[in-house]
Every structure is written in structure tokens, then in C-alpha cells.
Design an enzyme around this catalytic site. Sequence first.
Site: not given
Length: 432
Positions: A289-290, A333
Site C-alpha cells: 500500500d502506498i 493504491e
Amino acid sequence: MAVDQIRIQRRCLDLIFGQTRAAWISNAFCAVLVWLAFWENASHGWLLAWSGAVVSIMVMREIQMRRYRELGDQPIDLAVWTRWAELSQFANGCFWGVGCAALALIATPHQLTVVLIIAGGLQTGSVLSSSYLLRAFAFFSLPLFLLTLAAILVLAVREQASLFVTAALLVVWSLFILLCAKRFGDHFRRSLAYALENLDLAESLRSINRENEQLNQSLNERIIDLRDVQQNLLEEKIRADGLVEQLRMLSTTDELTGLGNRRFFDECLQREWQRGLSSGHPIALILADIDHYKAFNDRYGHQHGDRCLVEVAGVLKQIARRESDWAARYGGEEFALILGNTALDVASQLADKLRLDLQERGIAHDRSPIASVVTISCGVSAVTPTADIAPETLVQVADQALYAAKQSSRNCIVALANDHDINSPDTASVGR
């Protein structure tokens, strides 16, 4: 969905006329061979006249090609232009056939070999340049073959009976080339039909997708402005979302990143799970996950946000190198990497490499409280498939590990074994 044969014919004409420049080169090359081989014993005047005729035919083809290209995408009379293409092929085949036949009658044994090589080479080359339209190929190949064969037979009767074997070989070769041309042309037209069907389907899907996007926007506006019909609008939105979901399920590729989409992820997980059941090898999963992606989007805009997603996808593709590695955009994301035949410690190392490689790219993120560049957090899990464990367990454990990574310091990985307890000794965490 049947593809209009007119479109296939038009595309074949495009290719026929598009081969004009290549025809110039092949005709010039063969003409040079003729001059070099027959300079000593052929009439120079005849060679000049014959070469001029070939050049005239090629000039005619060049003029046809230019006029055809000037039409662009305008509607044309396909029958007329097809006849022009066949006529130019026939004229070229006749002049080369006359030339090869005339030269064969005065040729020495070595020169006769050159004539046969030129005739065979021209026939072979025409398979690639004109077999899209079999008649055009035949109009070039048959005059060349028949006239050359007639000259060989005359020589066999008049001078050397062994040339009957050469004539027979020429017949076999020409029949073989004709069969190849037919098969090549059939396969090409069939492939072209499939390609046009796919283009039509893609355009139809894009059109439906645009319509649904417009419908969603309209629904959102009406929800804000018309509270009294909110329930009806919600039902319409659900229906529209269902249509969008159906469209999404038609493809397994995420359009932005080029990775597999969620459907692709689910299919690969099921496939690797079945493979693991058969082989007894473990399966690992990395969920990434960004970090603070919303803040990145708010700061740099959605276009930069999309580029950021593409960069992360690029790093993920470099990690997923084996046939049993499957990378996907899991949602928003969040990305996923399925690793077949991979233990938890190896998957943890790959996850940390993913984290470090992205950080080294140095994508600026001045709204991140943990680093000046874009970073990711990863949750890692691994399990050996058995009949009493569902594939979703692997995802649940990886998601729990990702949650732990985001709750701690971010820009780190958390590896979690299949006991669901992040405080157990099986849990591994790699920080910044």
C-alpha cells in the site's frame, strides 16, 4: 460477430499497394543479376528494352500506389482497385516470365541456374507481398512460371533431355509455392478478421464505458440536488455500477498500470492454490500500500498520482520475474504479488526489495510525514495449501500484516505466519 468482408478486402489492398517500394527493390535486384549474368551473350538492346518495360510497369504501380494513398479513408470501389492491383501484378509477371523464358533459351548451364533462381525467388517473394489476395498472387506467379517452364521444355526437347527433370522440379516448386500462398493468405485474412473483431469489441466497450461514466456523474449530481428522489437515484446508481462491474470483468488487465486487475488476482490465486495442493509447495502473498497516497494526490494532482501508480507497478513488475509470480493492482493504491513455491522468509526479502527499490526511485512526496519521497508498506503471508484451508486465508493474513505495518511506522514490511497472531514468534517485521 462477423467482420465485414469489405473491411478485410480494403486492408488487403492497403498491404498490396504498401509493398510497392519493396517491389522496386526486388525488381531492381533481379534486373542487376540478369545484366551481370547475361552481359556477354545477350543483346544489350534487348536487355535495355526489357528493363525499360519492367521499369514502366513499376512506374505504373507507383502511380497507382500514390493515387490510392491520396484517397485515405474515403470510400472506394474495391472491385476497380482490386482489378488494378491484379492487372499490375499480371503485367509484371508477364514481363518477368518473358524475360526468364527468353534468357533461358540462350543461357549456358550456369546462366540457366541464375534464371531459375530469379524465377523461384520472385515467386517466393510474391507469397509475402501479394498472397493476401490469392488472385493477385496467381496473376503474377502463373505467367512467370508457365513461360519459364515452356522455355525449359523447349530446351529439353531441342538440346538436353535431362532438363525434363529440371522442368518437373520447377512444377513441383511452383505448386508448393502456390499452396503456401493459399495457406498464408487464408491464415492472414483469418487473423485480420479476428483483429478487426477485437477492435470493434474494444470500441464498443469504450463507448459503453463512456456512457456509464456519464450516467454515474449524472446520478451523483442528482443525489446532491434532489434529496426527495434519493432512493430512486441510489437504485439507478446501483444498476449503473453493476454495468460498470460487468465491463470491468470482461478484461483482466488494469488499463493504467498494465498489471492484472482484481479478477486477474483472484484467478491466479485459485490457480496457484490448486498447484500448491498438488505439489505441496507453499504460496506467499505480498500486499503493498502506498503510504499517504491521498495526501500525495491532494498535493500533486491526479495526473501525478497516476504516474506514481505506474512507477509502483514498474517496480512490482521487476520483482515478479518467475512464471509462478503474479503481480496485480489489488485496488486503488494497493498492489498484490502472488509468489508460487515461495516460503515466508523469501517473500519477506522480496517485499523489502520492493520497498527499497521504490524508495530509490526518489518520487518526491513533501506531504509525507515519514519520508521526503514516496514509500510503501507491505504485508506478507505464506501458507502451504491443504484441503481444510481456503485460499482467502492467505489474503486475510496478508491484509492483517499490512494493517499492522500501517499502524506501526509505515515504510516497512510485516510478515505474518498463518496463525493470525502478529505478536507470535512466527511474525517477522522489517523496518526502515
